[in-house]
Design a protein around this motif. Structure first.
Motif, PDB file in Angstrom:
ATOM      1  N   LEU A   1     -24.619  -1.008-106.739  1.00 36.76           N
ATOM      2  CA  LEU A   1     -25.785  -0.792-105.872  1.00 36.76           C
ATOM      3  C   LEU A   1     -26.931  -1.730-106.246  1.00 36.76           C
ATOM      4  CD1 LEU A   1     -25.654   3.103-105.769  1.00 36.76           C
ATOM      5  CD2 LEU A   1     -25.237   1.574-103.819  1.00 36.76           C
ATOM      6  N   ALA A   2     -27.107  -1.972-107.541  1.00 37.34           N
ATOM      7  CA  ALA A   2     -28.150  -2.905-107.980  1.00 37.34           C
ATOM      8  C   ALA A   2     -27.836  -4.321-107.530  1.00 37.34           C
ATOM      9  CB  ALA A   2     -28.305  -2.847-109.500  1.00 37.34           C
ATOM     10  N   MET A   3     -26.557  -4.687-107.547  1.00 42.56           N
ATOM     11  CA  MET A   3     -26.155  -5.999-107.031  1.00 42.56           C
ATOM     12  C   MET A   3     -26.550  -6.135-105.569  1.00 42.56           C
ATOM     13  SD  MET A   3     -22.300  -6.526-108.587  1.00 42.56           S
ATOM     14  CE  MET A   3     -22.005  -6.892-110.318  1.00 42.56           C
ATOM     15  N   GLN A   4     -26.284  -5.086-104.810  1.00 43.19           N
ATOM     16  CA  GLN A   4     -26.612  -5.133-103.381  1.00 43.19           C
ATOM     17  C   GLN A   4     -28.116  -5.243-103.165  1.00 43.19           C
ATOM     18  OE1 GLN A   4     -24.527  -5.535-101.041  1.00 43.19           O
ATOM     19  NE2 GLN A   4     -24.851  -4.261 -99.246  1.00 43.19           N
ATOM     20  N   ALA A   5     -28.884  -4.507-103.960  1.00 40.45           N
ATOM     21  CA  ALA A   5     -30.339  -4.548-103.833  1.00 40.45           C
ATOM     22  C   ALA A   5     -30.879  -5.939-104.133  1.00 40.45           C
ATOM     23  CB  ALA A   5     -30.977  -3.524-104.767  1.00 40.45           C
ATOM     24  N   ALA A   6     -30.221  -6.625-105.071  1.00 38.57           N
ATOM     25  CA  ALA A   6     -30.656  -7.972-105.445  1.00 38.57           C
ATOM     26  C   ALA A   6     -30.067  -9.045-104.549  1.00 38.57           C
ATOM     27  CB  ALA A   6     -30.255  -8.252-106.892  1.00 38.57           C
ATOM     28  N   GLY A   7     -29.017  -8.690-103.813  1.00 43.43           N
ATOM     29  CA  GLY A   7     -28.326  -9.697-103.013  1.00 43.43           C
ATOM     30  C   GLY A   7     -27.568 -10.674-103.875  1.00 43.43           C
ATOM     31  N   SER A   8     -27.162 -10.212-105.076  1.00 45.70           N
ATOM     32  CA  SER A   8     -26.510 -11.115-106.028  1.00 45.70           C
ATOM     33  C   SER A   8     -25.703 -10.313-107.039  1.00 45.70           C
ATOM     34  CB  SER A   8     -27.555 -11.949-106.768  1.00 45.70           C
ATOM     35  OG  SER A   8     -26.987 -12.639-107.867  1.00 45.70           O
ATOM     36  N   SER A   9     -24.579 -10.857-107.465  1.00 48.73           N
ATOM     37  CA  SER A   9     -23.764 -10.222-108.502  1.00 48.73           C
ATOM     38  C   SER A   9     -24.096 -10.753-109.893  1.00 48.73           C
ATOM     39  CB  SER A   9     -22.274 -10.447-108.212  1.00 48.73           C
ATOM     40  OG  SER A   9     -21.971 -11.839-108.212  1.00 48.73           O
ATOM     41  N   ALA A  10     -25.104 -11.597-109.993  1.00 43.49           N
ATOM     42  CA  ALA A  10     -25.503 -12.162-111.279  1.00 43.49           C
ATOM     43  C   ALA A  10     -26.412 -11.181-112.019  1.00 43.49           C
ATOM     44  CB  ALA A  10     -26.222 -13.487-111.087  1.00 43.49           C
ATOM     45  N   SER A  11     -26.093 -10.922-113.278  1.00 40.75           N
ATOM     46  CA  SER A  11     -26.877  -9.966-114.061  1.00 40.75           C
ATOM     47  C   SER A  11     -28.357 -10.318-114.099  1.00 40.75           C
ATOM     48  CB  SER A  11     -26.328  -9.882-115.490  1.00 40.75           C
ATOM     49  OG  SER A  11     -25.116  -9.165-115.537  1.00 40.75           O
ATOM     50  N   ALA A  12     -28.649 -11.600-114.214  1.00 33.45           N
ATOM     51  CA  ALA A  12     -30.051 -12.024-114.273  1.00 33.45           C
ATOM     52  C   ALA A  12     -30.812 -11.616-113.023  1.00 33.45           C
ATOM     53  CB  ALA A  12     -30.122 -13.540-114.457  1.00 33.45           C
ATOM     54  N   ASP A  13     -30.102 -11.522-111.896  1.00 34.36           N
ATOM     55  CA  ASP A  13     -30.741 -11.155-110.634  1.00 34.36           C
ATOM     56  C   ASP A  13     -30.824  -9.649-110.432  1.00 34.36           C
ATOM     57  OD1 ASP A  13     -30.998 -13.859-109.974  1.00 34.36           O
ATOM     58  OD2 ASP A  13     -29.027 -13.905-109.009  1.00 34.36           O
ATOM     59  N   PHE A  14     -29.764  -8.903-110.795  1.00 38.92           N
ATOM     60  CA  PHE A  14     -29.760  -7.490-110.425  1.00 38.92           C
ATOM     61  C   PHE A  14     -30.238  -6.540-111.526  1.00 38.92           C
ATOM     62  CE2 PHE A  14     -25.261  -7.648-111.977  1.00 38.92           C
ATOM     63  CZ  PHE A  14     -25.211  -6.492-112.740  1.00 38.92           C
ATOM     64  N   LYS A  15     -30.459  -7.050-112.746  1.00 35.70           N
ATOM     65  CA  LYS A  15     -30.858  -6.142-113.830  1.00 35.70           C
ATOM     66  C   LYS A  15     -32.164  -5.415-113.520  1.00 35.70           C
ATOM     67  CE  LYS A  15     -33.467  -9.485-116.648  1.00 35.70           C
ATOM     68  NZ  LYS A  15     -33.651 -10.063-118.009  1.00 35.70           N
ATOM     69  N   ASP A  16     -33.059  -6.061-112.795  1.00 40.82           N
ATOM     70  CA  ASP A  16     -34.351  -5.445-112.493  1.00 40.82           C
ATOM     71  C   ASP A  16     -34.288  -4.465-111.329  1.00 40.82           C
ATOM     72  OD1 ASP A  16     -35.577  -6.877-114.535  1.00 40.82           O
ATOM     73  OD2 ASP A  16     -36.021  -8.581-113.229  1.00 40.82           O
ATOM     74  N   HIS A  17     -33.111  -4.273-110.759  1.00 40.93           N
ATOM     75  CA  HIS A  17     -32.968  -3.367-109.619  1.00 40.93           C
ATOM     76  C   HIS A  17     -32.245  -2.064-109.979  1.00 40.93           C
ATOM     77  CE1 HIS A  17     -34.373  -6.210-106.483  1.00 40.93           C
ATOM     78  NE2 HIS A  17     -33.898  -7.129-107.324  1.00 40.93           N
TER      79      HIS A  17
ATOM     80  N   SER B   1     -16.701  11.530-117.520  1.00 40.22           N
ATOM     81  CA  SER B   1     -16.055  10.905-116.355  1.00 40.22           C
ATOM     82  C   SER B   1     -17.034  10.764-115.192  1.00 40.22           C
ATOM     83  CB  SER B   1     -14.820  11.701-115.937  1.00 40.22           C
ATOM     84  OG  SER B   1     -14.139  11.064-114.876  1.00 40.22           O
ATOM     85  N   PRO B   2     -17.834  11.800-114.876  1.00 43.73           N
ATOM     86  CA  PRO B   2     -18.841  11.630-113.814  1.00 43.73           C
ATOM     87  C   PRO B   2     -19.849  10.534-114.152  1.00 43.73           C
ATOM     88  CG  PRO B   2     -18.546  13.954-114.326  1.00 43.73           C
ATOM     89  CD  PRO B   2     -17.818  13.176-115.390  1.00 43.73           C
ATOM     90  N   GLU B   3     -20.267  10.493-115.422  1.00 43.55           N
ATOM     91  CA  GLU B   3     -21.232   9.474-115.837  1.00 43.55           C
ATOM     92  C   GLU B   3     -20.651   8.065-115.719  1.00 43.55           C
ATOM     93  OE1 GLU B   3     -22.572  13.306-117.567  1.00 43.55           O
ATOM     94  OE2 GLU B   3     -20.627  12.293-117.460  1.00 43.55           O
ATOM     95  N   SER B   4     -19.328   7.948-115.872  1.00 42.93           N
ATOM     96  CA  SER B   4     -18.674   6.646-115.740  1.00 42.93           C
ATOM     97  C   SER B   4     -18.658   6.194-114.279  1.00 42.93           C
ATOM     98  CB  SER B   4     -17.244   6.724-116.291  1.00 42.93           C
ATOM     99  OG  SER B   4     -17.255   7.040-117.671  1.00 42.93           O
ATOM    100  N   TYR B   5     -18.366   7.117-113.381  1.00 38.41           N
ATOM    101  CA  TYR B   5     -18.447   6.810-111.948  1.00 38.41           C
ATOM    102  C   TYR B   5     -19.861   6.320-111.610  1.00 38.41           C
ATOM    103  CZ  TYR B   5     -18.539   7.729-106.860  1.00 38.41           C
ATOM    104  OH  TYR B   5     -18.687   7.623-105.491  1.00 38.41           O
ATOM    105  N   ASP B   6     -20.843   7.037-112.131  1.00 41.19           N
ATOM    106  CA  ASP B   6     -22.236   6.692-111.825  1.00 41.19           C
ATOM    107  C   ASP B   6     -22.642   5.347-112.426  1.00 41.19           C
ATOM    108  OD1 ASP B   6     -22.555   9.035-110.407  1.00 41.19           O
ATOM    109  OD2 ASP B   6     -23.486  10.129-112.057  1.00 41.19           O
ATOM    110  N   ALA B   7     -22.173   5.045-113.636  1.00 45.96           N
ATOM    111  CA  ALA B   7     -22.509   3.764-114.257  1.00 45.96           C
ATOM    112  C   ALA B   7     -21.995   2.605-113.422  1.00 45.96           C
ATOM    113  CB  ALA B   7     -21.936   3.701-115.674  1.00 45.96           C
ATOM    114  N   ALA B   8     -20.739   2.706-112.978  1.00 46.10           N
ATOM    115  CA  ALA B   8     -20.172   1.646-112.138  1.00 46.10           C
ATOM    116  C   ALA B   8     -20.895   1.571-110.797  1.00 46.10           C
ATOM    117  CB  ALA B   8     -18.681   1.893-111.923  1.00 46.10           C
ATOM    118  N   ALA B   9     -21.205   2.726-110.218  1.00 43.54           N
ATOM    119  CA  ALA B   9     -21.897   2.747-108.925  1.00 43.54           C
ATOM    120  C   ALA B   9     -23.265   2.081-109.016  1.00 43.54           C
ATOM    121  CB  ALA B   9     -22.038   4.185-108.435  1.00 43.54           C
ATOM    122  N   LEU B  10     -23.997   2.366-110.088  1.00 42.92           N
ATOM    123  CA  LEU B  10     -25.329   1.774-110.249  1.00 42.92           C
ATOM    124  C   LEU B  10     -25.261   0.255-110.355  1.00 42.92           C
ATOM    125  CD1 LEU B  10     -27.113   4.250-112.694  1.00 42.92           C
ATOM    126  CD2 LEU B  10     -27.655   3.850-110.281  1.00 42.92           C
ATOM    127  N   ILE B  11     -24.243  -0.245-111.053  1.00 43.80           N
ATOM    128  CA  ILE B  11     -24.076  -1.698-111.162  1.00 43.80           C
ATOM    129  C   ILE B  11     -23.941  -2.317-109.777  1.00 43.80           C
ATOM    130  CG2 ILE B  11     -22.436  -3.498-111.858  1.00 43.80           C
ATOM    131  CD1 ILE B  11     -21.909  -1.803-114.408  1.00 43.80           C
TER     132      ILE B  11
END
Length: 398
Positions: free
Chosen positions: A316-332, A304-314
């Motif tokens: 946060l990476a979107m925010q770092a990329a400035g985009s919700s597109a996987s192609a943009d945020f996967k590298d973040h 359950s903690p790992e699930s919270y973290d998996a969603a959070a990382l998704i």
């Protein structure tokens, strides 16, 4: 000149408003777990953990100009690759999810990765798929996991058994990618450390009678029976048969076997048995348990903690990329998961999003002391459990 400046300012404001409007629409994250099948008693708290992070981010209004994050659930079944692939295809092609939190079991996770995530370029972060084979799977930079590989779990199992003076064990495993991968990793680590595995035998899930399997295990002998199976399926069946026949009275249970259902199934019959599953005693873990309790679910549940973290990382990476597109945020994803940067814990996702928006670095520690290594998987922290008075409890961390 003044009119030009005013016009420029107006255009900037309009552009900013347009940006906010464009990004304040719905972001969808697929949550695909075995809500039916051999882990169905564990997955509800996993889904709740992921959705707790999504609710926290939505409430903050800090993701991509105020995006609302919506969970769309799918059933992986844990064991049916075809059904899991179909469910994932629906999430991607019909529900148009931006990313996938999941899957749970290793076989279906690999199937979804190759048949859905890669062809559609969708990021997926699994909270619980632990097969070592996933470390080297072709993933186009799209696959991550907040759970450690079973290559690490095999070492942890060896250390726990040796610390208890156990040098000879029998081993049974569920006949799939998870079971076989864990069994091989454990046997290699245990034998390298001088231990003896008297027998390593697969068992099939869904059987009513495991007396034949237990008979073979008993004939081989061993101080402890290691059961690398599923708590809602054959793993519990093997333990029941072993107890009823008197073949074994002490068991080692790895991650797929640890759940409240084990207490319900056996109670004090398992007193003296022991095992481990991913977990830490970090400040983030305690905070997550508190938040989960307030939300009405058990935050101590496996993964359950790992699930919270998996969603959070998704997110946060979107925010770092400035985009919700996987192609943009996967590298973040790796960037936000690791140092350097301000440490971010459960309940602090708004803080992390705001720092990223300001161009600052973050180090997401989360609920499971996240540290992603190599091919984007957890470095691995485990909590050791022991059964006494009819229930298991955590007695230490490794």
């Amino acid at each position: 000149m003044k009119k030009l400046m005013m016009a420029t300012t107006a255009m900037t404001m309009l552009a900013g408003a347009a940006f906010a409007d464009a990004h304040s629409e719905e972001v969808k994250i697929g949550v695909i777990l075995g809500f039916t099948g051999p882990l169905e008693s564990i997955t509800p708290a996993m889904g709740d953990g992921a959705e707790l992070a999504m609710a926290e981010v939505t409430e903050s209004g800090a993701l991509l100009g105020g995006a609302k994050v919506t969970s769309v659930r799918g059933d992986s079944t844990c064991i049916d690759a075809g059904a899991a692939t179909t469910a994932a295809e629906r999430l991607v092609t019909s529900d148009n999810v931006n990313a996938i939190m999941g899957a749970d079991c290793s076989g279906v996770t690999g199937a979804i990765l190759q048949n859905v995530a890669r062809p559609n370029g969708v990021v997926m972060i699994s909270p619980s798929a632990t097969s070592p084979g996933l470390s080297t799977a072709e993933d186009d930079g799209l696959f991550f996991r907040t759970a450690p590989s079973d290559a690490r779990q095999g070492v942890i199992m060896t250390e726990i058994l040796q610390d208890r003076g156990i040098s000879e064990v029998a081993l049974t495993y569920t006949n799939n990618d998870y079971g076989k991968g864990l069994a091989d990793s454990f046997q290699a680590a245990f034998e390298e450390a001088g231990g003896t595995v008297t027998i390593s035998a697969a068992h099939e899930d869904g059987k009513a009678d495991y007396s034949a399997e237990v008979g073979a295990l008993a004939s081989a002998g061993g101080e402890v029976l290691v059961v690398a199976g599923y708590v809602d399926q054959g793993g519990s069946g093997v333990i029941r048969s072993a107890l009823d026949s008197g073949a074994f009275d002490t068991f080692y249970v790895p991650d797929g076997m640890v759940g409240v259902k084990l207490n319900e199934n056996f109670g004090d019959e398992l007193n003296g048995s022991f095992g481990a599953y991913p977990g830490t005693d970090s400040p983030g873990a305690a905070k997550f348990v508190e938040m989960a309790s307030e939300a009405g679910f058990d935050g101590t549940g496996a993964f359950s903690p790992e699930s919270y973290d998996a969603a959070a990382l998704i997110m946060l990476a979107m925010q770092a990329a400035g985009s919700s597109a996987s192609a943009d945020f996967k590298d973040h994803v790796m960037d936000v998961a690791n140092a350097p940067g301000t440490e971010i814990f459960p309940g602090e996702l708004q803080k992390g999003l705001e720092l990223l928006a300001a161009g600052e670095d973050i180090d997401y520690v989360g609920a499971s002391a996240v540290e992603l290594i190599g091919p984007g998987e957890s470095a691995g922290n485990y909590q050791e459990v022991e059964f006494a008075d009819g229930v298991y409890s955590t007695i230490g961390y490794r």
